[in-house]
Design an enzyme around this catalytic site. Structure first.
Site, PDB file in Angstrom:
ATOM      1  N   ARG A   1      -3.706  -9.995   4.891  1.00  0.00           N
ATOM      2  CA  ARG A   1      -4.061 -10.057   3.317  1.00  0.00           C
ATOM      3  C   ARG A   1      -2.978  -9.775   2.762  1.00  0.00           C
ATOM      4  O   ARG A   1      -2.586  -8.345   2.999  1.00  0.00           O
ATOM      5  CB  ARG A   1      -5.233  -9.390   3.229  1.00  0.00           C
ATOM      6  CG  ARG A   1      -5.831  -9.501   1.650  1.00  0.00           C
ATOM      7  CD  ARG A   1      -7.062  -8.686   1.773  1.00  0.00           C
ATOM      8  NE  ARG A   1      -7.679  -8.837   0.136  1.00  0.00           N
ATOM      9  CZ  ARG A   1      -7.262  -7.846  -0.668  1.00  0.00           C
ATOM     10  NH1 ARG A   1      -6.256  -7.021  -0.476  1.00  0.00           N
ATOM     11  NH2 ARG A   1      -7.907  -7.920  -1.835  1.00  0.00           N
ATOM     12  N   LYS A  42       0.651  -1.091  -0.109  1.00  0.00           N
ATOM     13  CA  LYS A  42       0.174   0.106  -0.011  1.00  0.00           C
ATOM     14  C   LYS A  42       0.990   1.447   0.034  1.00  0.00           C
ATOM     15  O   LYS A  42       2.082   1.353   0.378  1.00  0.00           O
ATOM     16  CB  LYS A  42      -0.987   0.099   1.180  1.00  0.00           C
ATOM     17  CG  LYS A  42      -2.196  -1.022   0.783  1.00  0.00           C
ATOM     18  CD  LYS A  42      -3.176  -0.952   1.739  1.00  0.00           C
ATOM     19  CE  LYS A  42      -4.363  -1.861   1.371  1.00  0.00           C
ATOM     20  NZ  LYS A  42      -5.428  -2.318   2.192  1.00  0.00           N
TER      21      LYS A  42
HETATM   22  C1  9MG Z   1     -10.006  -5.556  -1.180  1.00  0.00           C
HETATM   23  N1  9MG Z   1      -9.049  -5.136  -0.170  1.00  0.00           N
HETATM   24  C2  9MG Z   1      -7.951  -4.073  -0.330  1.00  0.00           C
HETATM   25  N2  9MG Z   1      -7.369  -3.858   0.725  1.00  0.00           N
HETATM   26  C3  9MG Z   1      -7.984  -4.606   1.476  1.00  0.00           C
HETATM   27  C4  9MG Z   1      -7.858  -4.696   2.982  1.00  0.00           C
HETATM   28  O1  9MG Z   1      -6.898  -3.916   3.580  1.00  0.00           O
HETATM   29  N3  9MG Z   1      -8.718  -5.311   3.817  1.00  0.00           N
HETATM   30  C5  9MG Z   1      -9.691  -5.870   3.214  1.00  0.00           C
HETATM   31  N4  9MG Z   1     -10.430  -6.537   4.135  1.00  0.00           N
HETATM   32  N5  9MG Z   1      -9.736  -5.900   2.001  1.00  0.00           N
HETATM   33  C6  9MG Z   1      -8.908  -5.163   1.025  1.00  0.00           C
END
Ligand code: 9MG
Length: 283
Positions: free
Chosen positions: A254, A220
């Site tokens: 994630r 990010k």
């Molecule tokens: C789809 N998506 C992109 N970034 C995310 C994040 O930080 N958390 C979740 N739950 N979905 C995300």
């Protein structure tokens, strides 16, 4: 022991689980701007082989500035990928905000819904409640097209915690059991670098809501702001951020780079077999 109930699956979250990102969108697995479900399936299989416990399949980009995708297009991207991975026996999460896509993906065997709007669209709570799927409720200020223009909070940790607590209660009221609910502060979704860092430092406030916490920091822009690196060069920063989140109690990470994150967690587990739970309060 924390068990997450996802359809027919039970995921033991006493140790952090890695969720691999599978985007079936125009900016990934795409030739001539057309997403390729076969390439997405092959990629997801690699992530599973690398140690992902869950794969998160999405057909609509939620990155800052992204435009919405029509329902029929999203369905055409996501459902073949979900079907193939479910046939493999994988735990498949569907990343969508549309109730029709949730219903179709669950019918195809998806066992988790990851919704960046925390089931805000009418019919979304009902779609999950009528199933045995787990749900990830994420906080976002604004909407993807404009959310990074001027994010503002008086108290980012307090506001995000209160929002997630209220959404979890709405899910409970609709009949979704607590052991199917995951919460997520939504790093980068209507948050400045300072907001993201505050949320990560104070992740204990989100953990204290009593639901497993999902953290998504992989690649990010906050990591770009800290390191000065472009998106393709944020591997080390992403692994460091995932570990920092796990140390503070995140139970699902994630990530795009599954193998590297799994290795980093293995080293941490070898050093601290209690998976850091006792460290979290002291940080
Ligand atoms: C789809 N998506 C992109 N970034 C995310 C994040 O930080 N958390 C979740 N739950 N979905 C995300």
């Amino acid at each position: 022991m924390t068990i997450l109930r996802c359809g027919p699956h039970r995921i033991d979250l006493s140790s952090p689980c890695v969720m691999g990102v599978v985007n079936v969108t125009a900016d990934s697995f795409s030739a001539d701007g057309r997403p390729d479900p076969e390439a997405a399936i092959a990629h997801a299989r690699r992530l599973l082989a690398d140690g992902a416990g869950i794969v998160d399949v999405g057909g609509e980009s939620t990155r800052p500035g992204a435009a919405p995708v029509p329902e029929a297009i999203e369905l055409g991207r996501v459902i073949p990928v979900v079907e193939a991975l479910v046939t493999d026996g994988a735990v498949v999460s569907v990343d969508t905000m549309k109730p029709a896509v949730m219903r179709a993906a669950i019918a195809a065997g998806a066992s988790m819904v990851n919704d960046v709007t925390a089931l805000a669209v009418p019919g979304a709570i009902e779609a999950v409640a009528a199933s045995g799927a787990a749900v990830c409720l994420m906080h976002m200020q604004g909407e993807p097209r404009t959310m990074q223009q001027a994010p503002r909070y008086a108290d980012v940790v307090g506001e995000v915690s209160a929002f997630l607590a209220a959404r979890a209660q709405s899910c409970r009221d609709a009949g979704i059991d607590a052991d199917r609910i995951v919460v997520d502060p939504g790093f980068g979704f209507g948050k400045s670098v300072a907001h993201n860092l505050d949320l990560l430092r104070r992740l204990d406030a989100i953990v204290d809501l009593g639901f497993p916490v999902l953290a998504g920091l992989s690649r990010k822009s906050t990591l770009g702001a800290i390191t000065g690196r472009d998106v393709g060069e944020r591997l080390s920063a992403s692994v460091a951020a995932a570990l920092a989140a796990a140390l503070r109690g995140a139970r699902i990470l994630r990530v795009h780079d599954v193998r590297e994150t799994v290795d980093a967690l293995a080293v941490w587990r070898a050093i601290d077999p209690w998976t850091g739970l006792q460290l979290r309060k002291g940080l």
